[in-house]
Design an enzyme around this catalytic site. Structure first.
Site, PDB file in Angstrom:
ATOM      1  N   ASP A   1      65.923 -27.705  44.596  1.00  7.32           N
ATOM      2  CA  ASP A   1      65.401 -27.154  45.858  1.00  7.32           C
ATOM      3  C   ASP A   1      66.566 -26.696  46.745  1.00  7.32           C
ATOM      4  OD1 ASP A   1      63.506 -26.150  47.585  1.00  7.32           O
ATOM      5  OD2 ASP A   1      62.515 -28.058  47.966  1.00  7.32           O
TER       6      ASP A   1
ATOM      7  N   GLU B   1      63.697 -24.441  40.977  1.00  7.03           N
ATOM      8  CA  GLU B   1      63.251 -24.228  42.354  1.00  7.03           C
ATOM      9  C   GLU B   1      64.507 -24.098  43.186  1.00  7.03           C
ATOM     10  OE1 GLU B   1      60.086 -26.632  44.183  1.00  7.03           O
ATOM     11  OE2 GLU B   1      60.916 -26.035  46.117  1.00  7.03           O
TER      12      GLU B   1
ATOM     13  N   HIS C   1      66.524 -21.412  45.800  1.00 12.15           N
ATOM     14  CA  HIS C   1      66.165 -20.291  46.656  1.00 12.15           C
ATOM     15  C   HIS C   1      67.366 -19.527  47.217  1.00 12.15           C
ATOM     16  CE1 HIS C   1      62.246 -22.133  46.460  1.00 12.15           C
ATOM     17  NE2 HIS C   1      62.688 -23.218  47.054  1.00 12.15           N
TER      18      HIS C   1
ATOM     19  N   HIS D   1      54.619 -22.565  45.181  1.00  9.30           N
ATOM     20  CA  HIS D   1      55.578 -23.206  46.087  1.00  9.30           C
ATOM     21  C   HIS D   1      54.920 -23.464  47.446  1.00  9.30           C
ATOM     22  CE1 HIS D   1      59.034 -23.370  48.875  1.00  9.30           C
ATOM     23  NE2 HIS D   1      59.669 -23.912  47.853  1.00  9.30           N
TER      24      HIS D   1
HETATM   25 MN    MN Z   1      61.546 -24.993  47.725  1.00  9.15          MN
END
Ligand code: MN
Length: 324
Positions: free
Chosen positions: A286, A8, A10, A163
């Site tokens: 994240d 995860e 980004h 998500h």
């Molecule tokens: Mn995320």
């Protein structure tokens, strides 16, 4: 632990950059903007420093899902996917990719998933919750219009990362006057947990028993609640009132994987391991909304067996995404 894999993780393209503004406060925006737009430098230096071999990258949120103009959503997804493919090509040993998909048009999204997996070598898709087709609409992925999409996803054998995104203002009455509860504090988890339960209850996994959904943040609270979801008032012996054939916990254990993204808490990890097993939990940070060191320092030292650390840190991802 060396050679961790995260999924995860980004990035943004200029078209979607502003979607990430306002989540973390203006005082960190220059840093967050830098992190989102960087692909090969700052990102890799963080990975090197904290024992991450690979990130499977995905576009920021809500991005494509929040573009009500269907044509524009489809075009922006394609643009982001082409950009990502070119970046992955520079360092395929360090980066792999999830497709961004404009679910506003189920047929076009299905074609884009096939293109991304077959032509660009992507490992699956990451979608930010419900899709807005008109400004105030919320279409969830258990909707009948997605039957063909799910069939193709199953056929391709690629995981689908569900998500979070915030609920629309029209569906946020419970948060009125309490804006601090939006986003990662609470609303992301609430929204995504309900979405996942909708998928389970809809019968999707009776039709596609091999389909695998990935949830972040150690399962958005579901490991802690799934027993009660199925048990409620067991003495009444009332059958569940949903189309699916099994208990929702059965689907949770057979059709879901969880990442530790943004939830670096040993107590919560242990609960998740007890509910779904260490074969279904995967490392993630994240990035860039969380720090790589916060995830890595916690994970490397947390009191689990070395066998589980290896699975969660790397080998579960290698198996699930066929990385070897
Ligand atoms: Mn995320």
């Amino acid at each position: 632990m060396d050679r961790k894999i995260g999924l995860e993780e980004h990035f943004a393209i200029p078209d979607t950059l502003n979607d990430s503004k306002g989540f973390l406060g203006d005082h960190v925006w220059p840093e967050l903007e830098k992190r989102l737009l960087d692909m090969q430098e700052y990102r890799l230096s963080q990975m090197d420093k904290h024992g991450m071999q690979m990130m499977i990258l995905s576009l920021n949120a809500p991005a494509i899902q929040a573009i009500p103009d269907v044509k524009k959503a489809t075009e922006t997804a394609r643009k982001a996917n082409d950009f990502l493919a070119a970046e992955v090509k520079k360092r395929p040993d360090r980066f792999q990719a999830f497709a961004a998909l404009a679910m506003q048009d189920p047929d076009a999204a299905t074609r884009e998933l096939v293109r991304c997996v077959k032509d660009l070598g992507f490992r699956g898709a990451l979608v930010n919750g419900f899709s807005s087709i008109e400004k105030e609409s919320m279409v969830y992925l258990d909707d009948r219009r997605y039957q063909g999409f799910w069939a193709e996803c199953d056929k391709l054998g690629v995981p689908f990362y569900l998500h979070p995104r915030n609920p629309l203002p029209s569906a946020s009455q419970i948060y009125e006057g309490h804006p601090w509860l939006l986003g990662p504090t609470w609303a992301f988890g609430q929204e995504t947990a309900v979405h996942a339960l909708r998928l389970m209850a809809s019968g999707l996994f009776d039709r596609h028993p091999k389909l695998q959904i990935v949830l972040g943040h150690l399962g958005e609270g579901l490991p802690y609640s799934i027993w009660r979801v199925d048990n409620r008032n067991a003495w009444t012996k009332a059958p569940p009132r949903y189309p699916a054939k099994k208990k929702l916990g059965d689907y949770f254990r057979d059709n879901f994987h969880l990442t530790v993204s943004g939830n670096f808490r040993t107590q919560t990890l242990i609960d998740a391991i007890l509910e779904v097993g260490s074969d279904r939990i995967l490392f993630s940070t994240d990035w860039p909304f969380e720090n790589v060191d916060h995830a890595a320092d916690w994970f490397d030292a947390c009191p689990i067996s070395e066998a589980d650390r290896l699975k969660i840190g790397r080998t579960n991802a290698e198996r699930l995404f066929k990385l070897l």
